[in-house]
Design a protein around this motif. Structure first.
Motif, mmCIF file in Angstrom:
data_model
loop_
_atom_site.group_PDB
_atom_site.id
_atom_site.type_symbol
_atom_site.label_atom_id
_atom_site.label_comp_id
_atom_site.label_asym_id
_atom_site.label_seq_id
_atom_site.Cartn_x
_atom_site.Cartn_y
_atom_site.Cartn_z
ATOM 1 N N TYR A 264 19.581 45.176 5.758
ATOM 2 C CA TYR A 264 18.443 44.532 5.112
ATOM 3 C C TYR A 264 17.843 45.422 4.028
ATOM 4 C CZ TYR A 264 18.932 41.107 8.777
ATOM 5 O OH TYR A 264 19.440 40.139 9.596
ATOM 6 N N ASN A 265 17.326 44.771 2.983
ATOM 7 C CA ASN A 265 16.755 45.487 1.849
ATOM 8 C C ASN A 265 15.470 46.205 2.252
ATOM 9 O OD1 ASN A 265 18.787 44.187 0.466
ATOM 10 N ND2 ASN A 265 17.425 42.680 -0.505
ATOM 11 N N PRO A 266 15.319 47.466 1.858
ATOM 12 C CA PRO A 266 14.075 48.178 2.181
ATOM 13 C C PRO A 266 12.906 47.628 1.377
ATOM 14 C CG PRO A 266 15.439 49.483 0.722
ATOM 15 C CD PRO A 266 16.252 48.288 1.104
ATOM 16 N N THR A 267 11.711 47.746 1.929
ATOM 17 C CA THR A 267 10.495 47.322 1.220
ATOM 18 C C THR A 267 9.530 48.489 1.043
ATOM 19 O OG1 THR A 267 9.449 46.653 3.303
ATOM 20 C CG2 THR A 267 10.667 44.961 2.082
ATOM 21 N N THR A 268 9.960 49.689 1.439
ATOM 22 C CA THR A 268 9.137 50.889 1.283
ATOM 23 C C THR A 268 9.928 51.924 0.483
ATOM 24 O OG1 THR A 268 9.963 51.766 3.390
ATOM 25 C CG2 THR A 268 7.898 50.514 3.451
ATOM 26 N N ASP A 269 9.224 52.819 -0.183
ATOM 27 C CA ASP A 269 9.893 53.848 -0.975
ATOM 28 C C ASP A 269 10.566 54.892 -0.093
ATOM 29 O OD1 ASP A 269 9.089 52.647 -3.340
ATOM 30 O OD2 ASP A 269 7.212 53.789 -3.423
ATOM 31 N N LYS A 270 9.960 55.154 1.060
ATOM 32 C CA LYS A 270 10.510 56.110 2.015
ATOM 33 C C LYS A 270 10.912 55.377 3.290
ATOM 34 C CE LYS A 270 9.625 60.148 -0.098
ATOM 35 N NZ LYS A 270 10.629 61.226 -0.313
ATOM 36 N N VAL A 271 11.981 55.838 3.915
ATOM 37 C CA VAL A 271 12.442 55.240 5.172
ATOM 38 C C VAL A 271 12.802 56.358 6.142
ATOM 39 C CG1 VAL A 271 13.294 53.097 4.139
ATOM 40 C CG2 VAL A 271 14.806 55.092 4.296
ATOM 41 N N LEU A 272 12.800 56.030 7.425
ATOM 42 C CA LEU A 272 13.238 57.001 8.424
ATOM 43 C C LEU A 272 14.668 57.442 8.120
ATOM 44 C CD1 LEU A 272 11.955 55.677 11.879
ATOM 45 C CD2 LEU A 272 11.139 57.674 10.612
ATOM 46 N N ALA A 273 14.933 58.713 8.291
ATOM 47 C CA ALA A 273 16.271 59.226 8.010
ATOM 48 C C ALA A 273 17.305 58.601 8.932
ATOM 49 C CB ALA A 273 16.278 60.753 8.149
ATOM 50 N N THR A 274 16.927 58.364 10.169
ATOM 51 C CA THR A 274 17.863 57.781 11.134
ATOM 52 C C THR A 274 17.745 56.266 11.101
ATOM 53 O OG1 THR A 274 17.606 59.715 12.566
ATOM 54 C CG2 THR A 274 18.595 57.754 13.537
ATOM 55 N N PRO A 275 18.814 55.563 10.766
ATOM 56 C CA PRO A 275 18.759 54.093 10.683
ATOM 57 C C PRO A 275 18.807 53.451 12.078
ATOM 58 C CG PRO A 275 20.971 54.835 10.229
ATOM 59 C CD PRO A 275 20.139 56.086 10.401
ATOM 60 N N LEU A 276 18.584 52.145 12.091
ATOM 61 C CA LEU A 276 18.557 51.368 13.323
ATOM 62 C C LEU A 276 19.669 50.320 13.292
ATOM 63 C CD1 LEU A 276 17.143 50.316 15.975
ATOM 64 C CD2 LEU A 276 15.733 48.880 14.467
ATOM 65 N N VAL A 277 20.458 50.239 14.371
ATOM 66 C CA VAL A 277 21.499 49.220 14.515
ATOM 67 C C VAL A 277 21.104 48.311 15.685
ATOM 68 C CG1 VAL A 277 23.938 48.740 14.871
ATOM 69 C CG2 VAL A 277 23.245 50.844 13.687
ATOM 70 N N ILE A 278 20.975 47.018 15.417
ATOM 71 C CA ILE A 278 20.563 46.053 16.444
ATOM 72 C C ILE A 278 21.765 45.244 16.905
ATOM 73 C CG2 ILE A 278 19.062 44.103 16.994
ATOM 74 C CD1 ILE A 278 17.176 45.019 14.797
ATOM 75 N N PHE A 279 21.973 45.237 18.235
ATOM 76 C CA PHE A 279 23.025 44.431 18.853
ATOM 77 C C PHE A 279 22.372 43.256 19.578
ATOM 78 C CE2 PHE A 279 24.689 48.825 18.844
ATOM 79 C CZ PHE A 279 25.813 48.639 18.048
ATOM 80 N N PRO A 280 22.366 42.074 18.980
ATOM 81 C CA PRO A 280 21.798 40.896 19.651
ATOM 82 C C PRO A 280 22.803 40.339 20.654
ATOM 83 C CG PRO A 280 22.683 40.245 17.555
ATOM 84 C CD PRO A 280 22.905 41.734 17.652
ATOM 85 N N PRO A 281 22.378 39.472 21.558
ATOM 86 C CA PRO A 281 23.334 38.876 22.502
ATOM 87 C C PRO A 281 24.341 37.992 21.788
ATOM 88 C CG PRO A 281 21.161 37.856 22.702
ATOM 89 C CD PRO A 281 20.992 39.023 21.798
ATOM 90 N N TRP A 282 25.606 38.121 22.140
ATOM 91 C CA TRP A 282 26.639 37.278 21.525
ATOM 92 C C TRP A 282 26.619 35.863 22.083
ATOM 93 C CZ3 TRP A 282 27.542 41.635 24.454
ATOM 94 C CH2 TRP A 282 27.937 41.414 25.779
ATOM 95 N N ILE A 283 25.803 35.645 23.098
ATOM 96 C CA ILE A 283 25.692 34.306 23.679
ATOM 97 C C ILE A 283 24.744 33.428 22.855
ATOM 98 C CG2 ILE A 283 23.719 34.702 25.213
ATOM 99 C CD1 ILE A 283 25.383 33.340 27.438
ATOM 100 N N ASN A 284 24.031 34.045 21.904
ATOM 101 C CA ASN A 284 23.098 33.319 21.024
ATOM 102 C C ASN A 284 23.257 33.819 19.600
ATOM 103 O OD1 ASN A 284 21.071 33.830 23.739
ATOM 104 N ND2 ASN A 284 21.436 31.737 23.064
ATOM 105 N N ARG A 285 22.621 33.149 18.659
ATOM 106 C CA ARG A 285 22.618 33.574 17.265
ATOM 107 C C ARG A 285 21.616 34.707 17.071
ATOM 108 N NH1 ARG A 285 27.124 30.934 15.064
ATOM 109 N NH2 ARG A 285 27.238 28.877 16.043
ATOM 110 N N PHE A 286 21.947 35.647 16.183
ATOM 111 C CA PHE A 286 21.129 36.849 16.020
ATOM 112 C C PHE A 286 19.733 36.565 15.480
ATOM 113 C CE2 PHE A 286 22.573 36.520 11.592
ATOM 114 C CZ PHE A 286 21.433 36.881 10.896
#
Length: 620
Positions: A264-286
């Motif tokens: 996703y596109n950032p909306t802030t000039d600075k971001v946390l150095a460590t990114p986030l990966v989200i795993f939603p349930p495959w039984i539903n849409r993310f």
């Protein structure tokens, strides 16, 4: 007393049958009796209904067998439940006599409220206090006529007694007893007089008010659902992916045969150095985590200065028949490595929601066993279970016979998501099935535009082999918490090797992943761990943005060794728990970097595949 009540009720039936029939047979303007003009009108309504049904039958006859939808009819589940209910001691003479006495007492008491019988009390017809209350019968029409008052009061009595008999059955193992109680509840919910047109005074009155048009609309709604093989909860045309739902800007930056990775596109000039990966349930849409701008966890996380990646699982087809546990864990590891390499970072934060949280725990165990635990800086679990001993009502669907049935439902190697949707809906049958039967079919109401219900009906197919393994190995046999009982990618799994900092969120009213079950993860991980109990359930307990001002959450700064101890010493906080999670994430590592380069997907020199939300989420 029983004889008097029976005689009274016999006379009552003679009198009230005429009155009840009047609601349907009259179906005429107030104050007007049946006449030729009215007879013609209702004959036309009957003709339209017959014509609609005939057209549907011809349409089905002209379709190839493979094109006909496998309708996930709740009555199929009821037929299964009916076989289980035969275990109740309904033929016991003592039980029968007790029920008869209670039925007569209820009839006498209720009729007395209407000035009928030896206990006659009053003759007015408004605001009567009847012995049993239930929100399905809250409408005043259920109390205005003695026939419907007695009908729903007897139904509630018999429902209570049926469930009580199931709870009192001895001599069967606890799992079978829980299945019996669940089956009885399912059956009595289905048999509610509110679910049938001639025993629902609200539906009859609606037909009278609309001069039959509600009957026509309701019948059209029913046949429409039969065509699509699924009960409809919301307007089919109200939402379009990427236009007014799942609209947080971003790009698909990677894809495999199993999933796409969105950034996703950032909306802030600075971001946390460590990114986030989200795993939603495959039984539903993310996009449950990206419903709209106000409810989107994704958008909110981006606004907090977090670089967010989302996994979009592909809905299974015949090409995925051989997909197994290894493939989903492998996909999680591949996503972690892809993001690390893309942004040139040593580790990522992760979130696993529901079943994807279960496999995230297995993924962490595999990484720990192979000396690669440092690839994950933290793991957050949304309503996720690893120990399935107390996994709630879904355990009623995991005996040998039902697991075997899945094979018959999936000849091409994948399970039609409509069957899974029916399973989840029946866990809350009154809310997600029968209330809509009344609204949509009996009363012919228009469908609302509700994004959450749209997501709930946007079903996903599953690889059949993997789903059977999941139910058998985890739900039924609870092998994930037995060290080295399972393996993935050739690596034995031992959850006690997980030393990654974890944040575990549970929903207080969750019926899919009960909080007592979610808590058990606390017993297996050995690193820093934080548990949070959120108000509401499996969805609203997670999707609760700060702007909504809804619900609450509980924390405990001590070291409780059980959920009971956590609750006893917990501190309640109003509103959303999301800021608490964000503070926790930053407390692990608050370093920031500029939001440039590949932190902005699709920028100069960055090759991407397509715009979010991507093709996979749109594949049916």
């Amino acid at each position: 007393m029983a004889t008097d009540a029976a005689e009274i009720f016999t006379q009552f039936l003679r009198d009230q049958a005429r009155e009840a029939a009047g609601l349907f047979g009259q179906l005429a303007p107030a104050g007007g009796g049946p006449n030729a003009q009215e007879a013609v009108h209702w004959a036309e309504i009957a003709g339209r209904l017959h014509s609609i049904w005939s057209d549907y039958q011809m349409e089905q006859l002209n379709r190839a067998p493979g094109q006909r939808p496998h309708y996930s009819d709740p009555l199929k589940w009821i037929a299964t439940a009916e076989a289980v209910v035969r275990q109740l001691p309904l033929t016991d003479p003592e039980v029968q006599q007790t029920l008869w006495n209670e039925v007569m007492d209820v009839m006498t008491s209720v009729l007395g409220e209407y000035g009928l019988g030896p206990r006659a009390a009053k003759d007015e017809r408004e605001d009567r206090e009847l012995p049993r209350k239930d929100r399905r019968f809250a409408d005043p029409h259920w109390r205005r006529q003695p026939f419907f008052a007695v009908l729903h009061q007897l139904y509630l009595l018999l429902s209570e007694r049926a469930v009580g008999l199931a709870e009192g059955v001895d001599g069967i193992e606890p799992a079978r007893k829980a299945q019996l109680v669940f089956a009885v509840r399912t059956l009595v919910d289905a048999l509610s007089p509110a679910n049938f047109p001639l025993t629902n005074p609200v539906a009859l009155e609606k037909a009278n008010e609309t001069r039959g048009e509600s009957l026509v609309r309701g019948f059209e709604n029913l046949l429409s659902d039969m065509r699509r093989g699924q009960l409809t909860h919301t307007s089919a045309s109200a939402f379009r992916l990427g236009e007014n739902i799942a609209v947080t800007p971003g790009k698909v930056v990677h894809e495999t045969e199993l999933c796409q990775i969105l950034q996703y596109n950032p909306t802030t000039d600075k971001v946390l150095a460590t990114p986030l990966v989200i795993f939603p349930p495959w039984i539903n849409r993310f996009y449950i985590l990206d419903l709209n701008a106000k409810k989107s966890f994704v958008r909110w996380a981006v606004e907090q200065g977090i670089t967010v990646f989302m996994i979009s699982w592909k809905s299974a087809d015949a090409s995925m028949a051989d997909i197994t546990w290894d493939d989903y864990i492998g996909a999680q590891i591949e996503a972690i490595d892809f993001v690390r390499e893309r942004l040139k970072v040593p580790s990522v934060h992760t979130i696993g929601y529901c079943v994807a949280g279960t496999t995230l725990a297995a993924t962490l165990a595999v990484l720990a066993r192979t000396g690669a635990a440092e690839k994950v800086a933290s793991a957050t679990f949304f309503t996720a279970q690893v120990d399935f001993e107390e996994a709630g009502d879904l355990k009623n669907f995991v005996d040998d016979q039902q697991i075997e049935t899945i094979g018959h439902l999936s000849p091409e190697g994948y399970i039609d998501g409509r069957y899974l949707a029916a399973t989840f809906n029946i866990l809350r049958g009154n809310d997600l099935i029968w209330s809509y039967v009344e609204k949509n079919y009996l009363k012919g109401e228009d469908y609302p535009a509700f994004d959450l219900l749209h997501w709930n009906g946007d079903v996903t197919n599953l690889p059949a082999q993997w789903h059977r393994d999941y139910l058998r190995d985890l739900y039924r046999d609870n092998r994930l918490v037995v060290a080295d009982s399972l393996q993935a990618r050739g690596v034995p799994i031992d959850l006690r090797r997980i030393a990654t900092p974890v944040y575990i969120q549970a929903g207080r009213e969750d019926h899919i992943a009960p909080p007592a079950s979610v808590w058990k993860l606390m017993h297996y991980v050995t690193g820093p761990k934080t548990f949070l109990l959120a108000g509401s359930g499996h969805i609203a307990g997670v999707v609760n943005p700060p702007t909504s001002g809804k619900y609450q959450y509980w924390t405990n700064e001590g070291s409780p060794d059980s959920l009971e101890a956590f609750v006893a010493g917990a501190r309640e906080h109003p509103g959303s728990w999301w800021p608490h999670w964000s503070d926790w994430l930053r407390s692990l590592d608050g370093r920031e970097v500029s939001a440039r380069g590949k932190r902005r997907p699709g920028g100069r020199g960055d090759r991407t595949i397509e715009d979010a939300p991507g093709r996979y989420v749109m594949t049916r």
